[in-house]
Motif scaffolding. Sequence first.
Motif: not given
Lengths: 224, 224, 224, 224
Positions: D20-47
Amino acid sequence: MADEDTRERILNVAGAEFAAKGFQNTTIRGICRQAEVNVAAVNYHFGDKERLYAEALMHAHHFRIRQVPMPEWPPGTPAEDRLRGFLRTMLQRMLGVEELPWQEALMMREMFQPTGACRELVEDIFRPHFELLLSILDDLLPAETPDHVRHQTAFSVIGQCVFYRFHHRILDMLVPVTELDRHYTPFELAEHVAQFTLNGLLGGSEIDATAHVETPSTLSEDES
Amino acid sequence: MADEDTRERILNVAGAEFAAKGFQNTTIRGICRQAEVNVAAVNYHFGDKERLYAEALMHAHHFRIRQVPMPEWPPGTPAEDRLRGFLRTMLQRMLGVEELPWQEALMMREMFQPTGACRELVEDIFRPHFELLLSILDDLLPAETPDHVRHQTAFSVIGQCVFYRFHHRILDMLVPVTELDRHYTPFELAEHVAQFTLNGLLGGSEIDATAHVETPSTLSEDES
Amino acid sequence: MADEDTRERILNVAGAEFAAKGFQNTTIRGICRQAEVNVAAVNYHFGDKERLYAEALMHAHHFRIRQVPMPEWPPGTPAEDRLRGFLRTMLQRMLGVEELPWQEALMMREMFQPTGACRELVEDIFRPHFELLLSILDDLLPAETPDHVRHQTAFSVIGQCVFYRFHHRILDMLVPVTELDRHYTPFELAEHVAQFTLNGLLGGSEIDATAHVETPSTLSEDES
Amino acid sequence: MADEDTRERILNVAGAEFAAKGFQNTTIRGICRQAEVNVAAVNYHFGDKERLYAEALMHAHHFRIRQVPMPEWPPGTPAEDRLRGFLRTMLQRMLGVEELPWQEALMMREMFQPTGACRELVEDIFRPHFELLLSILDDLLPAETPDHVRHQTAFSVIGQCVFYRFHHRILDMLVPVTELDRHYTPFELAEHVAQFTLNGLLGGSEIDATAHVETPSTLSEDES
DNA sequence: AATGAATGAGCCTTCATTCAT
DNA sequence: GATGAATGAAGGCTCATTCAT
């Protein structure tokens, strides 16, 4: 105006912080809070935490050197006097008068764990002092003393001084407070180091030469 | 079994890491990766990063002291010989034989920037060495030498040694490589410091010459 | 004067940057650095990053349209020729002659991810071209062709063209370089699209009607 | 269990956001908020945000391809039918049934502005489809058709399809809503493209060969 | 008219730590 | 006893924007 003020303020706060906590433990946020500037100001003025560190480092030392300058000796001043002056200046810089100045602590830190900024520090500040000390020692050491002896002698002098700044916390634990208060002023320490060193150099000079070097004949000839 | 093994492995890796990068710069993850244990293992075994640090610190020094023990002198050994042995041991510990041992680097760090673990280190390790050195110096200094002179003299000795470990990076920049390679072995430095110190203390009395020249036999004896 | 110059310079740099990196990835600082103006100049002249974008967008397209204008056909020009001219102009605009012009890339971007500036772009630029194409196609399609067929046909034409600009990077990966160098000039592509399209329209004109109807059986088969 | 769940949830939310927004416009925070996980989860799972993007990209397409698979044709199926099936599948994937599926939007984005993940996408997904289409077209084109004509023909087909997904926002502005609702279903569009294409290929096949080759006289005439 | 300095918000990332198995 | 997954708190940095000349 406000510019110079801000830059200066940041540099000073940063220097003290870096000196007290080291590079990693110091946060830009903490610096900016104390300096009462925005977090982005560091980035604006210095670009980087590392560059801020480098600038703070140099800034501090130039400041400290100006604050406690090396005396200038008229030609013909005896080497002993010059050594005393050198030591007194170094120890005064390091141990300050009232409070321990963070400027030197910052340098100590950099010397212990050099960053990219270290080479500049060494070349701009440390090497000149090293050369100055060597020039003094050359008047006390036998002529033709080999370089490594000259250097190690200088390190013996510097090592004695640096110790009081670097490990003062250890010192505080080993020595009773009353003694600390009374006998560890820059002046008294300078006198001790000077005495110790001059004895070390002048004491048994004939014998020294043979001990330090493997070519006794040449050395004793040079001395005479 | 595997437990003990894990603990030991973590302690060693952690010690080396802390020594190389400092407390803050060392990450538990990095330690665990190298030690090939789980991230949670540190917290499981030591509870805390700080307690891991404290344990690694003490572990390292006990190891190092056992590795390069202080010689034991038969009663009646001349103070000059004991001083030489003392210096040689300290410098050997600090500068190692092949590679710079991280154990000492860790101690240096702690001495410079003490944490809670420092007091224990000072009392258990540093003070005994300090007292030992003082007992040697007492045989070289005039009787009735006041305490602060005794202490400062000890610091002059220690300062000279510590310098070579603490500021070796600066040294590397100031001194040509060829000289470094040839003249900065623990043995040669110990000899230099001993000579310098003994001169400093005895003011060039005649004893110097006989006391410390040509003692390679003694050297090897000490080592055995 | 200098003002107009500055505005123009910013608009051009901004257009190229936006085209290359997109709105979000483009920084005002980057634009100003390239345009050699102050950071605040953008906000001064355009008020806003978004308004700068909108202005750059329109500026670029008016420039590009003026640079590669649509040919004007004398009355009575055959529809086939007009279609060829239309295609050649579009592809020339999109693929340029020497280097890929950023002006079209900017439009592509806007078409893909419309901002507020999109509606104006569509009405001022896109719709006129669309109408022009329809007027050409109307001479090639059977009279009374329903609107949605007319439109979809136009989209088939435009889709073919746009593809080469929009997905040229994919194309670069799918097609050998030698072929790319030789056969993907605007002229040759225009000829291909024209041929393909004219065949599509004229080739089986009689069949068309039947063809559209004929297929429901196949459809339901596929679905089952 | 919870692992797979979290990873999957992040991947899906991330895919939709990136689309929807492209790479830059998408924030990890936004993703994690919607996925209801912690911000660090992205880093943990995908680095990394980039690696998350790459994984989301591939994940999305494999999902979409499985969801709307390419039909398998029994040997002997006429090329016309296979082309229709191909088109119907592609358009159904792109335009979905109910809502526009973000999976394809994500691919579109990547095709327009390729990141490092693009090559894999092209080789794994795009090239196979391209080859499949070519194999269909080969039964419709004259034997010995030169490669660049085969390729450009395939691009003409793909371009028509892609247009409807890529520029649907423009389309929405150009075409009345009633027409959109009625005539722009994947099925009807597939039929249109198939018809248009088959005409283009079969219509004047003899003429094709000559038409594709350069006709410089006509070209230069047109230009004057 | 135009600029250098300063701001505040926000993003990606990292880390020590805890939780549930 | 030991682990992979998950957390929350910062931290460094960047950016668009505004302010005071």
